[in-house]
Structures are given as C-alpha cells and as structure tokens.
Design an enzyme around this catalytic site. Structure first.
Site, short mmCIF file in Angstrom:
data_model
loop_
_atom_site.label_atom_id
_atom_site.label_comp_id
_atom_site.label_asym_id
_atom_site.label_seq_id
_atom_site.Cartn_x
_atom_site.Cartn_y
_atom_site.Cartn_z
N HIS A 81 1.01 -1.09 -0.02
CA HIS A 81 -0.06 -0.06 0.16
C HIS A 81 0.86 1.28 -0.04
CE1 HIS A 81 0.62 -0.85 4.37
NE2 HIS A 81 0.72 0.88 4.67
N GLU A 92 7.96 1.31 4.74
CA GLU A 92 7.34 0.51 5.88
C GLU A 92 7.66 -0.93 5.29
OE1 GLU A 92 3.35 -1.12 7.78
OE2 GLU A 92 3.20 0.84 6.58
#
Length: 147
Positions: A8, A136
């Site tokens: 994402h 991330e």
C-alpha cells in the site's frame, strides 16, 4: 532477503472522512475497512482500494489521520497541511530476516518491530537511507482478508 509486492501507499490526512469522499468521488475508490484507531501508533486508519480499468482490485491506499495531539503524523501535517504521501509499504516473507538484512546494509530502522494496521509485524526504514522516502516493511499477511 527478497522484497515482496508493494502492499500500500500511506497517505497522511487531516480528515479521513474527507479523504474517503475524495478518493471515492474522484477516483472510484471503495472502502476496504472502515476507519479504526491504532492508539499505540498514534493514528486512525482506513484502507481504500483504487479500481483498475479491468475492474480488478487496484492499489490500496492507507489513509492515516492523527489519533491525538501526540501523534507522529502531526509533524508531517504541520509541514503538509493538506496531507500527502507519507510512506510506501512493501511485503516480506520473514520480518526478522528483513530487519537483519537492512541492518546489515547499515540502514537505520525507526523503532522496534511492532504490529501494524494489517495485524502483521512491521518496521520503518529512515527516509534518509531510502532516497528520501519513509518505507514500511511488513510481513506478508497470511490471509488477505481486506486489510
């Protein structure tokens, strides 16, 4: 260590509700998860999915709003009041092996490994070590049940 798919794109926002409306009305996005709180990370989160021309699932966008005054997102929003791209999230099969890999390369890891919004272990790599992009790293979810 093998890097997996882009899971994402994280987008900081001062209002998840307004961002949901924007992505829905301008891009045809659908809400994957209703907004939920992650107080341990200082954020409120919602995932939306952007459609593809073929009608298949597209790219997930994680909308992140400050949970309270001490949220780490507040600093980002102070510099970018309208919000904006906050981070990229890539999957890995083994979070501990990935952490060791990046540490071995001398990359700075921001904080301990913890459980993220998908319910799997995550950590963040310092933007200065990742060409200016907060990154991330997330262990691949065992079941892709929406978020």
């Amino acid at each position: 260590m093998k890097l997996g798919r882009l899971n994402h794109i994280g987008v900081a926002t001062p209002s998840i509700a307004k961002s949901i409306a924007h992505y829905r009305d301008t891009m045809g996005a659908t809400v994957i998860t209703e907004p939920f709180d992650l107080p341990e990370q200082g954020v409120k989160v919602c995932f939306v999915d952007t459609p593809t021309a073929s009608g298949m699932n597209g790219t997930q966008i994680e909308l992140i709003e400050p949970y309270n005054e001490s949220s780490p997102i507040n600093g980002f929003l102070a510099k970018n009041p309208a919000g904006g791209q906050h981070h990229l999230c890539f999957e890995v099969e083994d979070i501990d092996a990935a952490r060791a890999h990046f540490e071995g390369l001398g990359k700075r890891i921001l904080g301990p490994t913890r459980i993220g919004a998908h319910g799997t272990p995550i950590f963040f790599l310092h933007p200065k070590d990742m060409m200016g992009q907060l990154t991330e790293i997330m262990e691949t979810p065992k079941v892709d049940g929406g978020h």
